[in-house]
Motif scaffolding. Structure first.
Motif, PDB file in Angstrom:
ATOM      1  N   LEU A 147      -2.537   3.930  -7.394  1.00  0.00           N
ATOM      2  CA  LEU A 147      -1.773   3.196  -8.402  1.00  0.00           C
ATOM      3  C   LEU A 147      -2.695   2.370  -9.297  1.00  0.00           C
ATOM      4  N   ASP A 148      -3.746   1.775  -8.702  1.00  0.00           N
ATOM      5  CA  ASP A 148      -4.697   0.999  -9.509  1.00  0.00           C
ATOM      6  C   ASP A 148      -5.342   1.893 -10.565  1.00  0.00           C
ATOM      7  N   ASN A 149      -5.738   3.109 -10.147  1.00  0.00           N
ATOM      8  CA  ASN A 149      -6.322   4.047 -11.114  1.00  0.00           C
ATOM      9  C   ASN A 149      -5.291   4.499 -12.150  1.00  0.00           C
ATOM     10  N   TRP A 150      -4.069   4.718 -11.683  1.00  0.00           N
ATOM     11  CA  TRP A 150      -3.003   5.163 -12.589  1.00  0.00           C
ATOM     12  C   TRP A 150      -2.735   4.106 -13.661  1.00  0.00           C
ATOM     13  N   CYS A 151      -2.753   2.848 -13.285  1.00  0.00           N
ATOM     14  CA  CYS A 151      -2.517   1.768 -14.258  1.00  0.00           C
ATOM     15  C   CYS A 151      -3.584   1.777 -15.351  1.00  0.00           C
ATOM     16  N   ILE A 152      -4.842   2.017 -14.950  1.00  0.00           N
ATOM     17  CA  ILE A 152      -5.936   2.034 -15.924  1.00  0.00           C
ATOM     18  C   ILE A 152      -5.764   3.192 -16.895  1.00  0.00           C
ATOM     19  N   VAL A 153      -5.418   4.366 -16.362  1.00  0.00           N
ATOM     20  CA  VAL A 153      -5.293   5.561 -17.187  1.00  0.00           C
ATOM     21  C   VAL A 153      -4.060   5.500 -18.083  1.00  0.00           C
ATOM     22  N   SER A 154      -2.933   5.061 -17.510  1.00  0.00           N
ATOM     23  CA  SER A 154      -1.664   5.095 -18.249  1.00  0.00           C
ATOM     24  C   SER A 154      -1.442   3.879 -19.130  1.00  0.00           C
ATOM     25  N   GLY A 155      -2.068   2.760 -18.770  1.00  0.00           N
ATOM     26  CA  GLY A 155      -1.827   1.524 -19.510  1.00  0.00           C
ATOM     27  C   GLY A 155      -0.510   0.864 -19.144  1.00  0.00           C
ATOM     28  N   ILE A 156       0.123   1.299 -18.070  1.00  0.00           N
ATOM     29  CA  ILE A 156       1.406   0.757 -17.610  1.00  0.00           C
ATOM     30  C   ILE A 156       1.172  -0.048 -16.343  1.00  0.00           C
ATOM     31  N   ASP A 157       1.717  -1.256 -16.290  1.00  0.00           N
ATOM     32  CA  ASP A 157       1.589  -2.078 -15.085  1.00  0.00           C
ATOM     33  C   ASP A 157       2.378  -1.460 -13.936  1.00  0.00           C
ATOM     34  N   ALA A 158       1.839  -1.616 -12.734  1.00  0.00           N
ATOM     35  CA  ALA A 158       2.533  -1.094 -11.551  1.00  0.00           C
ATOM     36  C   ALA A 158       2.273  -2.016 -10.367  1.00  0.00           C
ATOM     37  N   SER A 159       3.335  -2.398  -9.688  1.00  0.00           N
ATOM     38  CA  SER A 159       3.218  -3.216  -8.483  1.00  0.00           C
ATOM     39  C   SER A 159       3.678  -2.386  -7.282  1.00  0.00           C
ATOM     40  N   ALA A 160       3.137  -2.696  -6.127  1.00  0.00           N
ATOM     41  CA  ALA A 160       3.485  -1.940  -4.920  1.00  0.00           C
ATOM     42  C   ALA A 160       3.762  -2.887  -3.767  1.00  0.00           C
ATOM     43  N   GLU A 161       4.845  -2.613  -3.051  1.00  0.00           N
ATOM     44  CA  GLU A 161       5.184  -3.348  -1.827  1.00  0.00           C
ATOM     45  C   GLU A 161       5.428  -2.311  -0.736  1.00  0.00           C
ATOM     46  N   ILE A 162       4.530  -2.242   0.235  1.00  0.00           N
ATOM     47  CA  ILE A 162       4.581  -1.211   1.274  1.00  0.00           C
ATOM     48  C   ILE A 162       4.625  -1.878   2.647  1.00  0.00           C
ATOM     49  N   ASN A 163       5.705  -1.659   3.361  1.00  0.00           N
ATOM     50  CA  ASN A 163       5.883  -2.239   4.690  1.00  0.00           C
ATOM     51  C   ASN A 163       6.209  -1.128   5.692  1.00  0.00           C
ATOM     52  N   ILE A 164       5.170  -0.460   6.153  1.00  0.00           N
ATOM     53  CA  ILE A 164       5.320   0.572   7.180  1.00  0.00           C
ATOM     54  C   ILE A 164       4.158   0.453   8.161  1.00  0.00           C
ATOM     55  N   ASP A 165       4.391   0.876   9.387  1.00  0.00           N
ATOM     56  CA  ASP A 165       3.316   0.904  10.373  1.00  0.00           C
ATOM     57  C   ASP A 165       2.277   1.943   9.971  1.00  0.00           C
ATOM     58  N   GLU A 166       1.065   1.748  10.423  1.00  0.00           N
ATOM     59  CA  GLU A 166      -0.044   2.610  10.016  1.00  0.00           C
ATOM     60  C   GLU A 166       0.190   4.075  10.384  1.00  0.00           C
ATOM     61  N   ASP A 167       0.796   4.314  11.544  1.00  0.00           N
ATOM     62  CA  ASP A 167       1.011   5.691  12.008  1.00  0.00           C
ATOM     63  C   ASP A 167       2.479   6.108  11.892  1.00  0.00           C
ATOM     64  N   PHE A 168       3.197   5.510  10.926  1.00  0.00           N
ATOM     65  CA  PHE A 168       4.622   5.804  10.794  1.00  0.00           C
ATOM     66  C   PHE A 168       4.855   7.261  10.402  1.00  0.00           C
ATOM     67  N   PHE A 169       4.072   7.755   9.448  1.00  0.00           N
ATOM     68  CA  PHE A 169       4.190   9.144   9.001  1.00  0.00           C
ATOM     69  C   PHE A 169       3.070   9.987   9.600  1.00  0.00           C
ATOM     70  N   SER A 170       3.358  11.266   9.808  1.00  0.00           N
ATOM     71  CA  SER A 170       2.311  12.188  10.235  1.00  0.00           C
ATOM     72  C   SER A 170       1.416  12.505   9.038  1.00  0.00           C
ATOM     73  N   ALA A 171       0.281  13.149   9.302  1.00  0.00           N
ATOM     74  CA  ALA A 171      -0.661  13.461   8.215  1.00  0.00           C
ATOM     75  C   ALA A 171      -0.025  14.362   7.164  1.00  0.00           C
ATOM     76  N   SER A 172       0.718  15.375   7.615  1.00  0.00           N
ATOM     77  CA  SER A 172       1.349  16.291   6.658  1.00  0.00           C
ATOM     78  C   SER A 172       2.441  15.587   5.861  1.00  0.00           C
ATOM     79  N   GLN A 189       4.697   8.049 -16.833  1.00  0.00           N
ATOM     80  CA  GLN A 189       3.654   8.031 -17.855  1.00  0.00           C
ATOM     81  C   GLN A 189       3.997   8.929 -19.040  1.00  0.00           C
ATOM     82  N   LYS A 190       4.561  10.109 -18.754  1.00  0.00           N
ATOM     83  CA  LYS A 190       4.814  11.090 -19.813  1.00  0.00           C
ATOM     84  C   LYS A 190       6.067  10.796 -20.623  1.00  0.00           C
ATOM     85  N   HIS A 191       7.129  10.318 -19.958  1.00  0.00           N
ATOM     86  CA  HIS A 191       8.445  10.321 -20.607  1.00  0.00           C
ATOM     87  C   HIS A 191       9.111   8.956 -20.783  1.00  0.00           C
ATOM     88  N   SER A 192       8.707   7.934 -20.009  1.00  0.00           N
ATOM     89  CA  SER A 192       9.545   6.726 -19.949  1.00  0.00           C
ATOM     90  C   SER A 192       9.309   5.739 -21.084  1.00  0.00           C
TER      91      SER A 192
END
Length: 266
Positions: A147-172, A189-192
């Motif tokens: 998201l940090d890279n996306w903000c630089i490329v797109s010029g659109i601000d983006a905030s993230a709030e992530i509350n999950i355990d480290e192993d909540f999802f499998s790798a796939s 980025q393209k349409h909004s």
């Protein structure tokens, strides 16, 4: 050890041990043990053999299942990467063709925009190749980094709030969910024409939710039905991880991209 040998061991081992004791009991130990004492011993022996063998057997099965699960996850990761590579190839080929057409017509501004689009796609592809689920970086950090890279490329601000355990999802699942996040923000980025966006990912008790919002121009429901925003792939990805996707928007109100799923821990 193969399942064939496990099956043979399950059939023969208890039979040989318990049956062998019975032959010894009625032969060698007939004058040493009473019938009641022999019954107690054979009961105790059966219990001990069953406990030891069952613990060993389930440990072997668990190791095999973990290995199979890991192999499936690796296979799913490579499949997702191959699909992303195919999409990238088609998209860049189309962009290069259009850029060539614009340059022939002297439309340098349009050609420059396509160059920026190709640059963005390549940056995202390189990011995906560098950061993989088995590198030790948490899923939350990979999303935040992207998201940090996306903000630089797109010029659109983006905030993230992530509350999950480290192993909540499998790798796939992480690979597929990461692709969904990228698809959603690529469409922003393209349409909004948005100036800000946000991502919220929460998970607990086996259930999880992903909400991506923007303050852009929105769109009419029939535009989504006609595939104008290219979210068919996101829906297919959602189905692959047993999740439901709901996209809501009205002109001038921005867009809400809501994904909800449940973990199958059985």
């Amino acid at each position: 050890m193969s399942y064939r040998y496990l099956k043979l061991a399950s059939i023969l081992l208890p039979t040989i041990l318990i049956g062998g004791f019975e032959f010894m009991r009625h032969g060698v130990f007939l004058d040493h043990f009473s019938m009641e004492t022999g019954n107690y011993i054979i009961t105790l022996l059966t219990f001990l053999i069953s406990c030891i063998y069952t613990v060993w057997l389930f440990r072997v099965i668990e190791v095999k299942n973990n290995r199979i699960t890991k192999e499936r996850e690796i296979h799913a990761i490579y499949e997702e990467r191959e699909r992303l590579a195919s999409e990238l190839h088609d998209s860049i080929a189309q962009s290069l063709f259009l850029m060539k057409v614009h340059m022939k017509k002297g439309k340098l501004k349009e050609a420059g925009a396509l160059t920026n689009s190709i640059d963005t796609q390549l940056r995202q592809a390189i990011f995906n190749l560098r950061l993989t689920p088995d590198e030790g970086t948490t899923f939350a950090k990979r999303i935040q980094h992207w998201l940090d890279n996306w903000c630089i490329v797109s010029g659109i601000d983006a905030s993230a709030e992530i509350n999950i355990d480290e192993d909540f999802f499998s790798a796939s699942e992480e690979v597929i969910l990461f692709g969904i996040v990228q698809e959603a923000f690529t469409n922003i980025q393209k349409h909004s024409a948005a100036s800000s966006s946000s991502l919220t990912l929460t998970g607990q008790n086996g259930g999880w939710e992903l909400l991506i919002e923007d303050n852009g121009k929105g769109f009419k429901p029939d535009e989504l039905m006609h595939g104008h925003y290219g979210l068919t792939m996101a829906k297919e990805r959602a189905e692959a991880i047993s999740a439901s996707l709901d996209i809501r928007s009205e002109p001038g109100t921005g867009t809400k991209f809501h994904l909800k799923g449940y973990k199958n821990n059985g």
